[in-house]
Design an enzyme around this catalytic site. Structure first.
Site, PDB file in Angstrom:
ATOM      1  N   GLU A 280       1.128  11.800  16.931  1.00  0.00           N
ATOM      2  CA  GLU A 280       1.152  12.659  15.744  1.00  0.00           C
ATOM      3  C   GLU A 280       0.058  12.273  14.739  1.00  0.00           C
ATOM      4  O   GLU A 280       0.330  11.803  13.634  1.00  0.00           O
ATOM      5  CB  GLU A 280       2.546  12.650  15.109  1.00  0.00           C
ATOM      6  CG  GLU A 280       3.604  13.180  16.074  1.00  0.00           C
ATOM      7  CD  GLU A 280       4.941  13.525  15.440  1.00  0.00           C
ATOM      8  OE1 GLU A 280       5.202  13.066  14.302  1.00  0.00           O
ATOM      9  OE2 GLU A 280       5.719  14.261  16.063  1.00  0.00           O
TER      10      GLU A 280
ATOM     11  N   GLU B 278       7.476  15.655  23.336  1.00  0.00           N
ATOM     12  CA  GLU B 278       8.465  15.161  22.365  1.00  0.00           C
ATOM     13  C   GLU B 278       9.237  16.280  21.683  1.00  0.00           C
ATOM     14  O   GLU B 278       8.662  17.256  21.199  1.00  0.00           O
ATOM     15  CB  GLU B 278       7.804  14.306  21.281  1.00  0.00           C
ATOM     16  CG  GLU B 278       8.833  13.677  20.332  1.00  0.00           C
ATOM     17  CD  GLU B 278       8.215  12.855  19.222  1.00  0.00           C
ATOM     18  OE1 GLU B 278       7.231  12.133  19.499  1.00  0.00           O
ATOM     19  OE2 GLU B 278       8.684  12.942  18.076  1.00  0.00           O
TER      20      GLU B 278
END
Length: 218
Positions: A34, A129
């Protein structure tokens, strides 16, 4: 971050070598989870697409020179909603470094993966994810996972479908004290109870069902 490309790449190479030394065969590695996420309540690292590209280029060279030619580097690892920007820039800046891009479920829609594919048809897509939260409806969750991850993501070219949080307790622990991640406790694939028993959650129910048709299930 330019002067740190070498140290960052060397650190990741040593990660691969460390796993190899313990007998694990690593299939893929990422640069930064991220990279557009900056949150002071848990570890994050904000890096640009050009910075990730530079690290990936250095790492690819090191991997090739140290016996990791079969291992791939996966880029981006963030939400669907920026599929046409950050990961596209990343692939253009480092076309020979990255196998493709991976996506998370927390913003945007699974169809956004198509935007990436349209721009980068030769690159792989991965879904890596998503997490549920305690207190939601079982069958609604199952349908959402089918529509968006285990059927939906492959329909939009993903080669993988993975959940975050394999095992937690009923309070979503352990997690870093003070973090604002998972304000409603995150739900794992398996809840481990204080008496040593465990419960399979809806994530496992669908992974198990899909596992009848793919290489591994829950």
């Amino acid at each position: 971050m330019q002067p740190l490309n070498g140290p960052d790449a060397n650190y990741l190479l040593k990660t691969l070598q460390g796993y190899q030394g313990k007998g694990f065969t690593v299939w893929a590695i990422g640069i930064q989870n991220e990279p557009q996420n900056s949150d002071s309540t848990y570890p994050t690292c904000l890096i640009s697409a050009s910075q990730e590209a530079a690290i990936g280029t250095s790492l690819r060279s090191l991997m090739d020179d140290n016996g990791f030619t079969d291992q791939v580097i996966i880029g981006y690892e963030h939400n669907w909603d920026d599929a046409g920007a950050y990961p596209v820039t990343l692939m253009n800046d480092a076309p020979n470094a990255f196998s493709g891009a991976s996506f998370h479920c927390y913003a945007g829609t699974v169809s956004d993966q198509q935007t990436f594919v349209d721009d980068e048809p030769g690159k792989a897509v991965y879904f890596t994810e998503c997490t549920g939260e305690f207190g939601s409806d079982w069958w609604s969750d199952i349908k959402w996972y089918m529509d968006n991850i285990f059927i939906g993501a492959p329909n939009y070219y993903a080669q993988t479908g993975a959940m975050w949080n394999l095992a937690l307790d009923g309070d979503g622990e352990p997690k870093l004290p003070g973090t604002d991640s998972c304000g409603t406790p995150c739900r794992p694939v398996v809840t481990v109870n204080s008496n040593g028993t465990y419960n399979w959650n809806q994530e496992c129910a669908w992974v198990s069902g899909g596992g009848r048709d793919v290489a591994s299930g829950c």
